[in-house]
Design a protein around this motif. Sequence first.
Motif, PDB file in Angstrom:
ATOM      1  N   UNK A  14       2.695  -3.462   5.027  1.00  0.00           N
ATOM      2  CA  UNK A  14       3.561  -3.030   3.914  1.00  0.00           C
ATOM      3  C   UNK A  14       3.076  -1.657   3.432  1.00  0.00           C
ATOM      4  N   UNK A  15       3.589  -0.607   4.058  1.00  0.00           N
ATOM      5  CA  UNK A  15       3.131   0.763   3.801  1.00  0.00           C
ATOM      6  C   UNK A  15       4.311   1.637   3.397  1.00  0.00           C
ATOM      7  N   UNK A  39      -3.277   8.832   8.263  1.00  0.00           N
ATOM      8  CA  UNK A  39      -3.635   7.661   7.468  1.00  0.00           C
ATOM      9  C   UNK A  39      -2.757   6.462   7.825  1.00  0.00           C
ATOM     10  N   UNK A  40      -1.480   6.719   8.039  1.00  0.00           N
ATOM     11  CA  UNK A  40      -0.552   5.631   8.373  1.00  0.00           C
ATOM     12  C   UNK A  40      -0.948   4.954   9.681  1.00  0.00           C
ATOM     13  N   UNK A  79       8.339   0.506  10.489  1.00  0.00           N
ATOM     14  CA  UNK A  79       8.983   0.216   9.189  1.00  0.00           C
ATOM     15  C   UNK A  79       8.192   0.780   8.010  1.00  0.00           C
ATOM     16  N   UNK A  80       7.677   1.984   8.178  1.00  0.00           N
ATOM     17  CA  UNK A  80       6.970   2.677   7.105  1.00  0.00           C
ATOM     18  C   UNK A  80       7.958   3.575   6.373  1.00  0.00           C
ATOM     19  N   UNK A  81       8.205   3.269   5.124  1.00  0.00           N
ATOM     20  CA  UNK A  81       9.172   4.024   4.339  1.00  0.00           C
ATOM     21  C   UNK A  81       8.569   5.328   3.827  1.00  0.00           C
ATOM     22  N   UNK A  82       9.448   6.253   3.482  1.00  0.00           N
ATOM     23  CA  UNK A  82       9.025   7.546   2.924  1.00  0.00           C
ATOM     24  C   UNK A  82       9.776   7.773   1.618  1.00  0.00           C
ATOM     25  N   UNK A  93       0.813  -1.215   0.000  1.00  0.00           N
ATOM     26  CA  UNK A  93       0.000   0.000   0.000  1.00  0.00           C
ATOM     27  C   UNK A  93       0.849   1.268   0.000  1.00  0.00           C
ATOM     28  N   UNK A  94       0.457   2.213  -0.828  1.00  0.00           N
ATOM     29  CA  UNK A  94       1.080   3.539  -0.833  1.00  0.00           C
ATOM     30  C   UNK A  94       0.127   4.550  -0.198  1.00  0.00           C
ATOM     31  N   UNK A  95       0.700   5.546   0.431  1.00  0.00           N
ATOM     32  CA  UNK A  95      -0.067   6.696   0.911  1.00  0.00           C
ATOM     33  C   UNK A  95       0.467   7.923   0.177  1.00  0.00           C
TER      34      UNK A  95
END
Length: 333
Positions: free
Chosen positions: A201-202, A191-192, A224-227, A179-181
């Motif tokens: 998996x964000x 949202x995250x 572990x949310x990537x940017x 999923x992408x935000x």
Amino acid sequence: MIGRKIIRLFGGRMLVIALPIPLSLIGQYNNKMNKKDFEVIIIGGSYAGLSTAMALGRSLRETLVIDAGKPCNRQTPHSHNFLTQDGSTPKEISEIAKSQVAKYDSVKFYNGLAVSGKKIKKGFQITTSSGDIFTGKKLVFATGIKDIMPDINGFSQCWGISVVHCPYCHGYEIRNKKTAIIANGERAFHLATLINNLTQDITIITSEKKDFEENQLKKLKQHTIQIIEKEVSSIEHTNGQLKSIVFKDGSAASFECAYASIPFEQSSNIPNELGCEFTESGHIEVNFMQKTTEEGIFACGDNSTMMRSVSMAVSSGNITGAMVNHELTQENF
């Protein structure tokens, strides 16, 4: 005329189920009506407007619903988080609602676009794009909002299908997916926090330099949310199902779905013409009774709340109908 579906049961018995009344066969949907004066005019005939109309119809109020037939969720394949209708299409819910409201003789329907309005001595005057003029003592805006699509190729084709705005409306169906935000700052962080319970998996795509506080960055890292600080160029998809997100530097990343926060505008300019005030977010300002800042004018549904869902629209419409009827009762009793 009501359609029928016959189901044969065990033992030879038959069950007859009444189906929604086809709109073309409902007398109330006649734009050549002679009646021009009503107690209430509702502009917008989707969930909030129909809910308002049902409450007024059950109170025998002479009501006109003006609707252009272009709800903002018409591309969404299924509606969720609404008791008794979870998984139905928006069109199915709308058609059932219209067929039920149409049974109340005091409610009439006009298929068309309301383009202007003005205050008159006995209430309000509304003019449609066809030049028809109607008057009402009370006015309800259930006009919804228009999403402003970003300049991203493929975005609008995926909107409401695999690129969505609300985890409560769509999150369960896209759970456990990559999923992408597509958002930044406070909105992306909010949202995250909600989506983290639905998938592990964000990735946040800020489209510019990230704008988070230190404690927010720490939280995102813990989960572990990537940017990705890249601007989105296009979305590759198949029939609205997201496959990958392409960035302006030519790189791409595969995703199965995305949440996005995009701007909106009011679907109708008539509330502004009539002097209604708006919130900082751009919604029509209403109180707990759905009354606007202008006497005799009410608003309900997406145009007046950040809580954007079918269930909330129906709820606010029901409140509006009761409050409009209350005002009329107090004035006439």
